[in-house]
Write a protein that holds these residues in place. Structure first.
Motif, PDB file in Angstrom:
ATOM      1  N   GLU A  42       0.741  -1.286   0.050  1.00 55.35           N
ATOM      2  CA  GLU A  42      -0.062  -0.024   0.101  1.00 55.35           C
ATOM      3  C   GLU A  42       0.909   1.352   0.135  1.00 55.35           C
ATOM      4  O   GLU A  42       0.368   2.285  -0.450  1.00 55.35           O
ATOM      5  CB  GLU A  42      -0.900  -0.053   1.071  1.00 55.35           C
ATOM      6  CG  GLU A  42      -2.021  -1.271   1.160  1.00 55.35           C
ATOM      7  CD  GLU A  42      -3.045  -1.119   0.417  1.00 55.35           C
ATOM      8  OE1 GLU A  42      -3.164   0.293  -0.337  1.00 55.35           O
ATOM      9  OE2 GLU A  42      -3.779  -1.809  -0.124  1.00 55.35           O
ATOM     10  N   CYS A  43       2.241   1.258   0.410  1.00 50.53           N
ATOM     11  CA  CYS A  43       2.879   2.259   0.493  1.00 50.53           C
ATOM     12  C   CYS A  43       3.331   2.972  -0.524  1.00 50.53           C
ATOM     13  O   CYS A  43       3.565   2.112  -1.757  1.00 50.53           O
ATOM     14  CB  CYS A  43       4.397   1.967   1.139  1.00 50.53           C
ATOM     15  SG  CYS A  43       5.431   3.144   1.630  1.00 50.53           S
ATOM     16  N   ILE A  44       3.294   4.142  -0.802  1.00 53.34           N
ATOM     17  CA  ILE A  44       3.724   5.078  -1.908  1.00 53.34           C
ATOM     18  C   ILE A  44       5.026   5.707  -1.757  1.00 53.34           C
ATOM     19  O   ILE A  44       5.322   6.514  -2.754  1.00 53.34           O
ATOM     20  CB  ILE A  44       2.679   6.152  -2.504  1.00 53.34           C
ATOM     21  CG1 ILE A  44       2.149   7.030  -1.120  1.00 53.34           C
ATOM     22  CG2 ILE A  44       1.234   5.330  -2.660  1.00 53.34           C
ATOM     23  CD1 ILE A  44       1.633   8.260  -1.452  1.00 53.34           C
ATOM     24  N   PHE A  45       5.609   5.560  -0.742  1.00 53.64           N
ATOM     25  CA  PHE A  45       7.113   5.717  -0.504  1.00 53.64           C
ATOM     26  C   PHE A  45       7.177   7.170  -0.428  1.00 53.64           C
ATOM     27  O   PHE A  45       8.304   7.706  -1.167  1.00 53.64           O
ATOM     28  CB  PHE A  45       8.228   4.880  -1.584  1.00 53.64           C
ATOM     29  CG  PHE A  45       7.803   3.761  -1.325  1.00 53.64           C
ATOM     30  CD1 PHE A  45       8.493   2.899  -0.289  1.00 53.64           C
ATOM     31  CD2 PHE A  45       7.295   2.856  -2.346  1.00 53.64           C
ATOM     32  CE1 PHE A  45       8.446   1.484  -0.252  1.00 53.64           C
ATOM     33  CE2 PHE A  45       7.033   1.408  -2.098  1.00 53.64           C
ATOM     34  CZ  PHE A  45       7.758   0.768  -1.047  1.00 53.64           C
ATOM     35  N   CYS A  46       6.564   8.055  -0.007  1.00 54.75           N
ATOM     36  CA  CYS A  46       6.619   9.347   0.010  1.00 54.75           C
ATOM     37  C   CYS A  46       7.438   9.915   1.212  1.00 54.75           C
ATOM     38  O   CYS A  46       7.670  11.025   1.138  1.00 54.75           O
ATOM     39  CB  CYS A  46       4.963  10.034   0.268  1.00 54.75           C
ATOM     40  SG  CYS A  46       4.329   9.484   1.923  1.00 54.75           S
ATOM     41  N   ASP A  47       7.857   8.897   2.061  1.00 53.48           N
ATOM     42  CA  ASP A  47       8.636   9.306   3.163  1.00 53.48           C
ATOM     43  C   ASP A  47       8.232  10.245   4.289  1.00 53.48           C
ATOM     44  O   ASP A  47       8.876  10.645   5.219  1.00 53.48           O
ATOM     45  CB  ASP A  47      10.130   9.883   2.917  1.00 53.48           C
ATOM     46  CG  ASP A  47      10.976   9.103   1.954  1.00 53.48           C
ATOM     47  OD1 ASP A  47      10.454   7.892   1.992  1.00 53.48           O
ATOM     48  OD2 ASP A  47      11.883   9.555   1.451  1.00 53.48           O
ATOM     49  N   LYS A  48       6.852  10.707   4.256  1.00 50.08           N
ATOM     50  CA  LYS A  48       6.235  11.314   5.431  1.00 50.08           C
ATOM     51  C   LYS A  48       6.319  10.716   6.621  1.00 50.08           C
ATOM     52  O   LYS A  48       6.677  11.596   7.749  1.00 50.08           O
ATOM     53  CB  LYS A  48       4.894  11.639   4.926  1.00 50.08           C
ATOM     54  CG  LYS A  48       4.460  12.559   4.124  1.00 50.08           C
ATOM     55  CD  LYS A  48       3.080  13.174   3.712  1.00 50.08           C
ATOM     56  CE  LYS A  48       2.770  14.175   2.962  1.00 50.08           C
ATOM     57  NZ  LYS A  48       1.722  14.505   2.560  1.00 50.08           N
ATOM     58  N   CYS A  49       5.978   9.545   6.910  1.00 50.23           N
ATOM     59  CA  CYS A  49       6.095   8.628   8.180  1.00 50.23           C
ATOM     60  C   CYS A  49       7.490   9.251   9.090  1.00 50.23           C
ATOM     61  O   CYS A  49       7.777   9.507   9.862  1.00 50.23           O
ATOM     62  CB  CYS A  49       5.791   7.428   8.202  1.00 50.23           C
ATOM     63  SG  CYS A  49       6.765   6.629   6.855  1.00 50.23           S
ATOM     64  N   GLU A  50       8.479   8.883   7.984  1.00 50.05           N
ATOM     65  CA  GLU A  50       9.999   9.044   8.282  1.00 50.05           C
ATOM     66  C   GLU A  50      10.203  10.385   8.882  1.00 50.05           C
ATOM     67  O   GLU A  50      10.930  10.876   9.844  1.00 50.05           O
ATOM     68  CB  GLU A  50      10.781   8.623   7.299  1.00 50.05           C
ATOM     69  CG  GLU A  50      12.486   8.814   7.746  1.00 50.05           C
ATOM     70  CD  GLU A  50      13.424   8.748   6.582  1.00 50.05           C
ATOM     71  OE1 GLU A  50      13.410   7.471   5.882  1.00 50.05           O
ATOM     72  OE2 GLU A  50      14.317   9.446   6.409  1.00 50.05           O
ATOM     73  N   ASN A  86      -0.171  11.171   9.308  1.00 51.34           N
ATOM     74  CA  ASN A  86       0.412  11.890   8.105  1.00 51.34           C
ATOM     75  C   ASN A  86       0.519  10.964   6.877  1.00 51.34           C
ATOM     76  O   ASN A  86       0.713  11.590   6.039  1.00 51.34           O
ATOM     77  CB  ASN A  86       1.793  12.395   8.444  1.00 51.34           C
ATOM     78  CG  ASN A  86       1.657  13.744   9.518  1.00 51.34           C
ATOM     79  OD1 ASN A  86       1.313  14.735   8.962  1.00 51.34           O
ATOM     80  ND2 ASN A  86       1.745  13.418  10.869  1.00 51.34           N
ATOM     81  N   CYS A  87       0.281   9.786   7.214  1.00 54.88           N
ATOM     82  CA  CYS A  87       0.430   8.604   6.113  1.00 54.88           C
ATOM     83  C   CYS A  87      -0.759   8.872   4.909  1.00 54.88           C
ATOM     84  O   CYS A  87      -1.891   9.181   5.567  1.00 54.88           O
ATOM     85  CB  CYS A  87       0.259   7.312   6.345  1.00 54.88           C
ATOM     86  SG  CYS A  87       0.360   6.025   5.149  1.00 54.88           S
ATOM     87  N   PRO A  88      -0.433   9.206   3.782  1.00 55.05           N
ATOM     88  CA  PRO A  88      -1.618   9.573   2.732  1.00 55.05           C
ATOM     89  C   PRO A  88      -2.657   8.106   2.473  1.00 55.05           C
ATOM     90  O   PRO A  88      -3.325   8.150   2.014  1.00 55.05           O
ATOM     91  CB  PRO A  88      -0.792   9.759   1.366  1.00 55.05           C
ATOM     92  CG  PRO A  88       0.645  10.195   1.967  1.00 55.05           C
ATOM     93  CD  PRO A  88       0.708   9.425   2.938  1.00 55.05           C
TER      94      PRO A  88
HETATM   95  S1  SF4 Z   1       3.722   7.793   4.941  1.00 54.61           S
HETATM   96 FE1  SF4 Z   1       5.224   6.364   4.984  1.00 54.61          FE
HETATM   97  S2  SF4 Z   1       3.875   4.375   5.039  1.00 54.61           S
HETATM   98 FE2  SF4 Z   1       2.619   6.015   4.406  1.00 54.61          FE
HETATM   99  S3  SF4 Z   1       2.699   6.031   2.186  1.00 54.61           S
HETATM  100 FE3  SF4 Z   1       4.180   7.590   2.832  1.00 54.61          FE
HETATM  101  S4  SF4 Z   1       6.180   6.249   3.027  1.00 54.61           S
HETATM  102 FE4  SF4 Z   1       4.440   4.741   2.920  1.00 54.61          FE
END
Ligand code: SF4
Ligand code: SF4
Length: 138
Positions: A42-50, A86-88
């Motif tokens: 499901e992850c779109i690798f936006c890095d928001k969680c990080e 914060n995860c989309p």
């Molecule tokens: S916030 Fe993290 S888990 Fe959610 S889509 Fe982005 S990279 Fe993936």
């Protein structure tokens, strides 16, 4: 006196507020913040969680083929829920499980390993950017 007697009498017929633990399992609140569960599909690798994680308990390793690998340190996590909020793809890519947070550990092996993982993940991004720059300049 009479009032307290009536109150005590009424309480005899009320359901207790406590539960018969451990025979009866504890019911978790509907938005209980347990261990974080990640779904790579499901992850779109936006890095928001990080980026939003206060203790830096999440980090993505950048592979040279363009894919990323998620790392999570449950011992560093403070269960604030910022990554999930914060995860989309909230409640799809990241969710709070009902699994009770682990009790903090001072095991240095875990932290030495995590520091190494974190350092390598950060370096992998630099290396990836450099290699992309090189490719574009050719
Ligand atoms: S916030 Fe993290 S888990 Fe959610 S889509 Fe982005 S990279 Fe993936
Ligand atoms: S719950 Fe908070 S501390 Fe734990 S991984 Fe998510 S943002 Fe980080």
């Amino acid at each position: 006196m009479f009032k307290s007697f009536v109150e005590s009498f009424k309480n005899i017929f009320k359901k207790p507020l406590t539960i018969d633990y451990p025979k009866e399992p504890i019911k978790r609140a509907s938005r209980y913040r347990g261990l974080i569960v990640y779904d790579v599909n499901e992850c779109i690798f936006c890095d928001k969680c990080e980026k939003v994680c206060p203790p830096k308990a999440i980090v993505f390793h950048q592979n040279m083929d363009g894919t990323k690998k998620y790392h999570y340190n449950e011992y560093l996590c403070i269960f604030c829920g910022e990554c999930v909020r914060n995860c989309p793809k909230i409640d799809l890519a990241l969710t709070h499980s009902e699994i009770k947070p682990s009790i903090g550990t001072m095991d240095d092996k875990i932290f030495t390993h995590w520091r190494q993982t974190y350092k390598e993940a950060k370096q992998s991004r630099i290396d990836y950017k450099e290699s992309k720059k090189k490719d574009n300049s050719l």
